[in-house]
Design an enzyme around this catalytic site. Structure first.
Site, short mmCIF file in Angstrom:
data_model
loop_
_atom_site.label_atom_id
_atom_site.label_comp_id
_atom_site.label_asym_id
_atom_site.label_seq_id
_atom_site.Cartn_x
_atom_site.Cartn_y
_atom_site.Cartn_z
N HIS A 158 0.88 -1.17 0.00
CA HIS A 158 0.00 0.00 0.00
C HIS A 158 0.92 1.23 0.00
CE1 HIS A 158 -2.81 2.96 1.79
NE2 HIS A 158 -3.78 2.17 1.39
N CYS B 137 -4.68 2.39 -3.76
CA CYS B 137 -3.44 2.91 -3.16
C CYS B 137 -2.27 1.94 -3.35
CB CYS B 137 -3.62 3.24 -1.68
SG CYS B 137 -4.82 4.52 -1.38
N ASP C 61 2.95 -4.64 8.02
CA ASP C 61 1.74 -3.83 7.90
C ASP C 61 0.56 -4.80 8.02
OD1 ASP C 61 -0.56 -2.73 6.86
OD2 ASP C 61 0.39 -1.85 5.10
N GLN D 12 -4.61 -5.35 6.81
CA GLN D 12 -5.60 -6.28 6.22
C GLN D 12 -5.53 -7.67 6.83
OE1 GLN D 12 -7.94 -5.27 4.31
NE2 GLN D 12 -7.15 -3.29 3.64
N LYS E 102 -10.52 -0.75 10.57
CA LYS E 102 -10.71 -1.95 9.74
C LYS E 102 -11.06 -3.17 10.59
CE LYS E 102 -7.32 -0.40 6.31
NZ LYS E 102 -8.01 0.11 5.12
#
Ligand code: 7TS
Length: 413
Positions: free
Chosen positions: A130, A371, A207, A210, A233
């Protein structure tokens, strides 16, 4: 996994009933929300916690001698403790409350970059990052003279691990990688990535934006150095997120921002810094955000991450099979190990037009580059249509998606 096992611990109708927005209409139709990878909906439990906090506990934290401030501090710190448990971190000293994934990565890129990056050094990221795990490192590289190195991906959207190993050298100072790709759904082999980096003494940042909504993450089992994710999220509020860092790193790195809260003593000549985790939390934090996030993480743990993963996998399989049966439709991101994101294109139809038709039917999907422009370039496409599932989606949502995409294909081709 058989449905009976899932439903015994996981009742989709009960879960859906917890999310007020799922009962709303969009374009005059019951909403089919398939954009949770961008931001999830919020359960009543989180909304109630925010409401309760502002009605009964609101005050600034870590400052007042009075009862209310103590209550606000306890509520805020309870959010931190929930995040510690959620990630299985060893201590709340390792849990920094940040604004979100972007903020967490910027903190590490800035503080780590200032202390450790020099001319000739290298930072390793991947082709599926991202923008928020690209640009902060580019800034750190610009400031230090270091260089960004990129692990390539294959046509299925999987990391080329041989190439990764070749990129690790004496010059590599840190590896920063997405755990689960927001554009492809790929679940990266992070255990192996971390082990290979650690063999050479290189720290790893993941990261987890997700990954955390969909699977159990155990930072101690992973032995990861930094792990960051966004509250919004994982059914929590916007404006709050978590950065986990191993204590040895957080003690070692310089502060990110200066201000109140993060200091021990201040004179005009010299400031000494507060202990962890406060050293990295300058200014009045997002107190209600932490409260809401804590409740959201407890909510996920109560449903059970394994149940969520099994449920979403069933939706992913079903949607994938049915989408592939549509003429001219191809899926971008076909990794063997995937989370509940489906990016697709219909030959001859622009993703934006497909998304617009779905919107008219009350179906919320994302279109565009998500993104991840360098990843789109890698696949030679301008963008995709992306449907993403959360714990609260059901088979009916999948049916509506399929019917909508079939209709879009008929209209556009
Ligand atoms: N990393 C990944 C993998 C993401 O998917 C996102 C947001 C971020 C970082 C940034 O998170 P933030 O909360 O700090 O903004 N992803 C998306 C998306 O896929 N569509 O909208 C936002």
């Amino acid at each position: 996994m058989s449905n009976s096992i899932i439903t015994s611990a996981f009742d989709i109708d009960t879960i859906r009933a917890d999310f007020p927005l799922l009962g709303e209409q969009m374009r005059g139709k019951p909403i089919v929300f398939l954009d949770s990878a961008a931001s999830s909906q919020k359960p009543q439990q989180v909304l109630d916690a925010l409401d309760y906090y502002y009605k009964h506990q609101n005050a600034n934290v870590h400052r007042g001698v009075y009862e209310l401030s103590q209550q606000a501090t306890d509520a805020y710190e309870q959010g931190r403790e929930s995040a510690r448990r959620f990630l299985n971190a060893a201590s709340t000293e390792e849990i920094i409350l940040v604004k979100g994934t972007t903020d967490g990565i910027n903190l590490v890129a800035s503080s780590f970059g200032r202390k450790y990056l020099r001319e000739g050094d290298e930072v390793v990221i991947s082709a599926m990052e991202h923008h928020s795990n690209i640009v902060p490192w580019q800034l750190a590289c610009e400031q230090s003279g270091a260089t960004l190195k990129v692990i390539p991906v294959n046509d299925k959207g999987e990391l080329l691990m041989d190439e990764y190993e070749k990129l690790l050298t004496d010059r590599t100072k840190i590896v920063a990688l997405v755990h689960v790709s927001n554009a492809l759904g790929t679940i990266n082999p992070v255990e192996e990535v971390i082990a290979k980096a650690h063999e050479r003494g290189i720290p790893v940042l993941l990261d987890g934006a997700q990954a955390t909504p969909h699977m159990k993450v155990d930072v101690q089992a992973l032995d990861v150095d930094f792990y960051t994710f966004s509250g919004h999220k994982v059914f929590g509020p916007t404006g709050i997120g978590i950065l986990y860092g191993k204590k040895k790193w957080l003690e070692d790195l310089p502060p990110y921002q200066g201000g109140g809260e993060m200091i021990a003593t201040v004179t005009f000549e010299k400031t000494t810094y507060n202990e962890l985790p406060h050293k990295f939390e300058a200014g009045t934090p997002d107190i209600s955000g932490a409260v809401g996030l804590g409740v959201a993480l407890d909510y996920i743990e109560k449903i059970g991450q394994d149940n969520i993963a099994a449920h979403e996998n069933a939706l992913l399989q079903s949607a994938t099979e049915q989408l592939l049966a549509i003429d001219g439709l191809r899926i971008i991101g076909t990794a063997d190990n995937k989370a509940s994101v489906i990016s697709f294109l219909i030959d001859g139809a622009h993703p934006y037009d497909v998304g617009t038709i779905l919107d008219k039917l009350g179906i919320a999907v994302r279109t565009g580059h998500h993104c991840t422009q360098p990843l789109m370039d890698r696949f030679g496409i301008p963008g995709t249509v992306r449907a993403s599932f959360a714990a609260y989606n059901n088979e009916d949502d999948v049916e509506q998606l399929i019917a909508g995409v079939q209709r879009a294909a008929r209209m556009l081709l």
